[in-house]
Design a protein around this motif. Structure first.
Motif, mmCIF file in Angstrom:
data_model
loop_
_atom_site.group_PDB
_atom_site.id
_atom_site.type_symbol
_atom_site.label_atom_id
_atom_site.label_comp_id
_atom_site.label_asym_id
_atom_site.label_seq_id
_atom_site.Cartn_x
_atom_site.Cartn_y
_atom_site.Cartn_z
ATOM 1 N N LEU A 38 44.500 35.315 26.674
ATOM 2 C CA LEU A 38 44.640 36.767 26.802
ATOM 3 C C LEU A 38 45.932 37.249 26.146
ATOM 4 O O LEU A 38 45.944 38.255 25.437
ATOM 5 N N GLN A 39 47.008 36.532 26.374
ATOM 6 C CA GLN A 39 48.292 36.898 25.777
ATOM 7 C C GLN A 39 48.226 36.831 24.252
ATOM 8 O O GLN A 39 48.747 37.703 23.571
ATOM 9 N N ASN A 40 47.595 35.793 23.734
ATOM 10 C CA ASN A 40 47.536 35.585 22.291
ATOM 11 C C ASN A 40 46.547 36.501 21.578
ATOM 12 O O ASN A 40 46.530 36.549 20.359
ATOM 13 N N HIS A 41 45.706 37.191 22.326
ATOM 14 C CA HIS A 41 44.731 38.086 21.720
ATOM 15 C C HIS A 41 45.037 39.545 22.060
ATOM 16 O O HIS A 41 44.138 40.357 22.289
ATOM 17 N N ASP A 42 46.324 39.835 22.079
ATOM 18 C CA ASP A 42 46.826 41.204 22.177
ATOM 19 C C ASP A 42 46.366 41.988 23.404
ATOM 20 O O ASP A 42 46.154 43.188 23.331
ATOM 21 N N ARG A 43 46.212 41.294 24.509
ATOM 22 C CA ARG A 43 45.934 42.015 25.753
ATOM 23 C C ARG A 43 47.274 42.510 26.291
ATOM 24 O O ARG A 43 48.300 41.854 26.140
ATOM 25 N N SER A 44 47.257 43.659 26.930
ATOM 26 C CA SER A 44 48.515 44.199 27.444
ATOM 27 C C SER A 44 49.048 43.300 28.555
ATOM 28 O O SER A 44 48.277 42.646 29.262
ATOM 29 N N PRO A 45 50.371 43.262 28.713
ATOM 30 C CA PRO A 45 50.956 42.426 29.773
ATOM 31 C C PRO A 45 50.399 42.774 31.155
ATOM 32 O O PRO A 45 50.181 41.882 31.979
ATOM 33 N N GLY A 46 50.157 44.056 31.403
ATOM 34 C CA GLY A 46 49.603 44.464 32.694
ATOM 35 C C GLY A 46 48.199 43.928 32.922
ATOM 36 O O GLY A 46 47.858 43.477 34.014
ATOM 37 N N THR A 47 47.380 43.966 31.880
ATOM 38 C CA THR A 47 46.015 43.441 31.977
ATOM 39 C C THR A 47 46.039 41.941 32.220
ATOM 40 O O THR A 47 45.323 41.440 33.089
ATOM 41 N N VAL A 48 46.858 41.225 31.477
ATOM 42 C CA VAL A 48 46.967 39.776 31.639
ATOM 43 C C VAL A 48 47.390 39.450 33.067
ATOM 44 O O VAL A 48 46.810 38.575 33.723
ATOM 45 N N ARG A 49 48.375 40.161 33.580
ATOM 46 C CA ARG A 49 48.875 39.917 34.936
ATOM 47 C C ARG A 49 47.784 40.187 35.974
ATOM 48 O O ARG A 49 47.540 39.378 36.870
ATOM 49 N N LYS A 50 47.097 41.317 35.846
ATOM 50 C CA LYS A 50 46.070 41.682 36.836
ATOM 51 C C LYS A 50 44.898 40.704 36.825
ATOM 52 O O LYS A 50 44.414 40.296 37.881
ATOM 53 N N TYR A 51 44.417 40.333 35.637
ATOM 54 C CA TYR A 51 43.307 39.381 35.544
ATOM 55 C C TYR A 51 43.697 38.040 36.154
ATOM 56 O O TYR A 51 42.939 37.449 36.922
ATOM 57 N N THR A 52 44.882 37.565 35.798
ATOM 58 C CA THR A 52 45.339 36.274 36.304
ATOM 59 C C THR A 52 45.521 36.325 37.818
ATOM 60 O O THR A 52 45.130 35.388 38.533
ATOM 61 N N GLN A 53 46.092 37.412 38.325
ATOM 62 C CA GLN A 53 46.269 37.552 39.774
ATOM 63 C C GLN A 53 44.934 37.572 40.504
ATOM 64 O O GLN A 53 44.798 36.969 41.576
ATOM 65 N N ALA A 54 43.941 38.248 39.934
ATOM 66 C CA ALA A 54 42.633 38.336 40.584
ATOM 67 C C ALA A 54 42.007 36.953 40.744
ATOM 68 O O ALA A 54 41.507 36.606 41.822
ATOM 69 N N VAL A 55 42.055 36.149 39.700
ATOM 70 C CA VAL A 55 41.464 34.809 39.775
ATOM 71 C C VAL A 55 42.290 33.910 40.683
ATOM 72 O O VAL A 55 41.740 33.137 41.479
ATOM 73 N N THR A 56 43.609 34.022 40.617
ATOM 74 C CA THR A 56 44.488 33.217 41.471
ATOM 75 C C THR A 56 44.231 33.531 42.942
ATOM 76 O O THR A 56 44.169 32.619 43.780
ATOM 77 N N ARG A 57 44.055 34.798 43.273
ATOM 78 C CA ARG A 57 43.761 35.186 44.670
ATOM 79 C C ARG A 57 42.424 34.621 45.128
ATOM 80 O O ARG A 57 42.278 34.177 46.268
ATOM 81 N N PHE A 58 41.436 34.660 44.223
ATOM 82 C CA PHE A 58 40.128 34.101 44.559
ATOM 83 C C PHE A 58 40.234 32.611 44.855
ATOM 84 O O PHE A 58 39.704 32.120 45.852
ATOM 85 N N LEU A 59 40.940 31.877 43.993
ATOM 86 C CA LEU A 59 41.096 30.437 44.208
ATOM 87 C C LEU A 59 41.846 30.140 45.504
ATOM 88 O O LEU A 59 41.481 29.222 46.252
ATOM 89 N N ALA A 60 42.867 30.933 45.799
ATOM 90 C CA ALA A 60 43.631 30.748 47.041
ATOM 91 C C ALA A 60 42.760 31.058 48.258
ATOM 92 O O ALA A 60 42.818 30.358 49.274
ATOM 93 N N TRP A 61 41.958 32.122 48.167
ATOM 94 C CA TRP A 61 41.055 32.480 49.265
ATOM 95 C C TRP A 61 40.096 31.325 49.550
ATOM 96 O O TRP A 61 39.899 30.948 50.700
ATOM 97 N N HIS A 62 39.510 30.776 48.493
ATOM 98 C CA HIS A 62 38.557 29.683 48.696
ATOM 99 C C HIS A 62 39.226 28.488 49.363
ATOM 100 O O HIS A 62 38.679 27.891 50.285
ATOM 101 N N GLU A 63 40.415 28.155 48.902
ATOM 102 C CA GLU A 63 41.112 27.004 49.482
ATOM 103 C C GLU A 63 41.432 27.240 50.954
ATOM 104 O O GLU A 63 41.309 26.338 51.779
ATOM 105 N N GLN A 64 41.805 28.460 51.296
ATOM 106 C CA GLN A 64 42.103 28.792 52.694
ATOM 107 C C GLN A 64 40.832 28.736 53.542
ATOM 108 O O GLN A 64 40.852 28.212 54.663
ATOM 109 N N GLU A 65 39.737 29.245 53.016
ATOM 110 C CA GLU A 65 38.474 29.276 53.776
ATOM 111 C C GLU A 65 37.858 27.890 53.946
ATOM 112 O O GLU A 65 37.357 27.558 55.008
ATOM 113 N N GLU A 66 37.863 27.114 52.886
ATOM 114 C CA GLU A 66 37.153 25.832 52.879
ATOM 115 C C GLU A 66 38.066 24.619 53.048
ATOM 116 O O GLU A 66 37.577 23.496 53.121
#
Length: 98
Positions: free
Chosen positions: A37-65
């Motif tokens: 995402l960074q290398n394909h000219d995505r804005s820093p805000g977009t990169v941060r939000k997308y990465t945070q969304a997936v990171t939260r999902f992975l953390a949620w799964h680990e907490q639940e399971e």
């Protein structure tokens, strides 16, 4: 084998995920995606939000399971569970969740 109209019946092909991708941890793929995402000219805000969304999902799964998510167990039911968590427990709107 029977032919209909001079053509052989179509066979359905099922192609599994590439073995190399199965072997990679989701966290490693997340890091690669972040760099992509960074290398394909995505804005820093977009990169941060997308990465945070997936990171939260992975953390949620680990907490639940009490286990890290892997490609082998990732399925629609897990995604629906996370969507329900966001909507019901965190009071996120449908548009935000989608």
């Amino acid at each position: 084998m029977f032919f209909h109209g001079g053509k052989a019946p179509m066979q359905q092909r099922i192609t599994p995920l590439k073995t190399s991708q199965n072997a990679k941890a989701l966290q490693e793929l997340l890091e690669e995606w972040h760099l992509y995402l960074q290398n394909h000219d995505r804005s820093p805000g977009t990169v941060r939000k997308y990465t945070q969304a997936v990171t939260r999902f992975l953390a949620w799964h680990e907490q639940e399971e009490h286990a890290s998510l892997t490609w082998e167990i990732l399925n629609p039911i897990i995604l629906i569970g996370y969507r329900n968590e966001l909507q019901q427990e965190q009071h996120k709107s449908t548009n935000t969740v989608n």
